[in-house]
Enzyme design. Structure first.
Site, short mmCIF file in Angstrom:
data_model
loop_
_atom_site.label_atom_id
_atom_site.label_comp_id
_atom_site.label_asym_id
_atom_site.label_seq_id
_atom_site.Cartn_x
_atom_site.Cartn_y
_atom_site.Cartn_z
CE1 TYR A 1 32.15 12.78 41.25
CE2 TYR A 1 34.51 13.14 41.64
CZ TYR A 1 33.35 12.66 40.66
OH TYR A 1 33.69 11.99 39.54
CE LYS B 1 32.89 9.27 41.22
NZ LYS B 1 32.35 8.25 40.18
N1 CAA Z 1 41.74 25.09 47.88
C1 CAA Z 1 41.65 26.20 48.61
N2 CAA Z 1 40.83 27.16 48.66
C2 CAA Z 1 39.79 27.23 47.65
C3 CAA Z 1 39.83 26.30 46.60
C4 CAA Z 1 40.85 25.22 46.62
N3 CAA Z 1 40.85 24.23 45.88
N4 CAA Z 1 39.05 26.51 45.73
C5 CAA Z 1 38.30 27.45 46.28
N5 CAA Z 1 38.87 28.01 47.52
C6 CAA Z 1 38.50 29.19 48.16
C7 CAA Z 1 38.46 30.32 47.47
O1 CAA Z 1 39.96 30.85 47.41
C8 CAA Z 1 37.66 31.35 48.08
O2 CAA Z 1 38.15 31.67 49.41
P1 CAA Z 1 38.18 33.36 49.91
O3 CAA Z 1 36.51 33.30 50.20
O4 CAA Z 1 38.96 33.33 51.01
O5 CAA Z 1 38.43 34.09 48.73
C9 CAA Z 1 36.42 30.47 48.72
O6 CAA Z 1 36.97 29.11 48.63
C10 CAA Z 1 35.29 30.16 47.56
O7 CAA Z 1 35.70 30.04 46.68
P2 CAA Z 1 34.69 30.31 45.29
O8 CAA Z 1 34.44 31.64 45.06
O9 CAA Z 1 35.27 29.66 44.17
O10 CAA Z 1 33.42 29.81 45.81
P3 CAA Z 1 32.24 29.08 44.98
O11 CAA Z 1 31.00 28.82 46.16
O12 CAA Z 1 31.91 29.98 43.88
O13 CAA Z 1 32.62 27.96 44.51
C11 CAA Z 1 33.37 25.48 44.62
C12 CAA Z 1 33.25 26.73 45.46
C13 CAA Z 1 32.23 25.08 43.99
C14 CAA Z 1 34.33 24.63 45.46
C15 CAA Z 1 34.43 25.89 43.35
O14 CAA Z 1 35.62 26.29 43.59
C16 CAA Z 1 34.51 24.94 42.48
O15 CAA Z 1 34.00 24.36 41.58
N6 CAA Z 1 35.77 24.14 42.72
C17 CAA Z 1 36.34 23.04 41.48
C18 CAA Z 1 35.91 21.57 42.29
C19 CAA Z 1 36.29 20.67 41.20
O16 CAA Z 1 37.38 20.37 41.33
N7 CAA Z 1 35.25 19.77 41.08
C20 CAA Z 1 35.53 18.62 40.14
C21 CAA Z 1 34.61 18.66 39.10
S1 CAA Z 1 34.85 17.40 37.94
C22 CAA Z 1 34.84 16.09 38.58
O17 CAA Z 1 34.42 15.89 39.76
C23 CAA Z 1 35.39 14.63 37.86
C24 CAA Z 1 36.47 14.07 38.43
O18 CAA Z 1 36.22 13.13 38.85
C25 CAA Z 1 37.84 14.73 38.29
#
Ligand code: CAA
Length: 241
Positions: free
Chosen positions: A147, A151
């Site tokens: 994404y 973008k």
């Molecule tokens: N920075 C650093 N580390 C991160 C992080 C971040 N932002 N987010 C997650 N992590 C790390 C976690 O701490 C975890 O580390 P450990 O394994 O050491 O504990 C590891 O990554 C896995 O994290 P999750 O358990 O959350 O893993 P997951 O596979 O279930 O999900 C993900 C991963 C899909 C990226 C989830 O964290 C997520 O959905 N994040 C949000 C992403 C986001 O902001 N998307 C925006 C959507 S809205 C949009 O896109 C509209 C727009 O234009 C703004």
């Protein structure tokens, strides 16, 4: 004579607010959508705005959709390339399919639509292209290599096209929303979203209407000297230089 605006992904979320704002400003509006017929039907019942189904990732389908809109509403003066999806995953788990879908729907779509209205805008000496990017195209986002790339790609696309459209009365700009209160953002896991909201100095999610008003502003006569710009609307979550 009122102008015609096309909003891709225009029946839900940010796109819905954009479609409504253009209608309220007297434009003839076509709202494209990709798949959700129920939402599109409800949207048209609620707003009276024509909803047109085609896949923005498919060049030929876009051509057919644009021909249908033009036959109904006349030549398209304003395009808001808003359609987009997320397929979030940390990169070590991201599949080629997740990458390709986001590149096709969020970036190649802008080529598919803009390329097929461009010649007509050049001939008529007027056009407005507004590309909806994202804060995450500006700053990058963990879990969104696909994404963020798409973008950010829209921003480069805009900067190049702005130069090409300039002598023909066509402006091309980016609106880069931050986290806006839509289904897409609400799909982010709740604990993750709470953490994100904590980083927004304004202290809340944005409203779709706050993006819509920027789009109609950029589409207006008085915005003719604004082109190639990226307008950030993100509550100071990321302040780009
Ligand atoms: N920075 C650093 N580390 C991160 C992080 C971040 N932002 N987010 C997650 N992590 C790390 C976690 O701490 C975890 O580390 P450990 O394994 O050491 O504990 C590891 O990554 C896995 O994290 P999750 O358990 O959350 O893993 P997951 O596979 O279930 O999900 C993900 C991963 C899909 C990226 C989830 O964290 C997520 O959905 N994040 C949000 C992403 C986001 O902001 N998307 C925006 C959507 S809205 C949009 O896109 C509209 C727009 O234009 C703004």
């Amino acid at each position: 004579m009122s102008r015609t605006a096309l909003v891709t992904g225009g029946t839900r979320g940010i796109g819905k607010a954009i479609s409504i704002r253009f209608r309220d400003q007297g434009y003839k509006v076509a709202a494209n959508y990709g798949g959700n017929d129920d939402a599109a039907r409800a949207f048209t019942e609620e707003t009276g705005i024509m909803a047109v189904k085609f896949d923005v990732a498919d060049y030929d389908a876009v051509g057919e959709g644009l021909a249908a809109i033009t036959a109904d509403l006349g030549p398209i003066d304003v395009v808001v390339n808003n359609a987009g999806v997320t397929r979030d995953a940390p990169f070590h788990r991201m599949t080629l399919e997740q990458w390709q879908q986001v590149i096709d729907i969020d970036l190649t779509s802008a080529f598919n639509v803009t390329r097929q209205v461009w010649d007509s805008m050049r001939e008529r000496g007027f056009g407005r292209i507004v590309n909806i990017s994202s804060i995450n195209g500006q700053k990058g986002q963990f879990g969104q290599a696909n994404y963020s790339a798409a973008k950010a790609g829209l921003i480069g696309f805009t900067k190049a096209l702005a130069q090409e459209g300039a002598k023909k009365g066509i402006t091309v700009n980016v609106v880069a929303p931050g986290y806006i209160d839509t289904e897409m953002v609400r799909a982010v896991p709740e604990n993750v979203l709470e953490g994100i909201i904590a980083t927004i100095p304004v202290g809340r999610l944005g409203k779709a209407e706050e993006i819509a008003s920027m789009c109609t502003y950029l589409a207006g006569e008085e915005a003719g000297f604004i082109t190639g710009a990226t307008m950030t609307v993100n509550g100071a979550q990321y302040i780009a230089g």
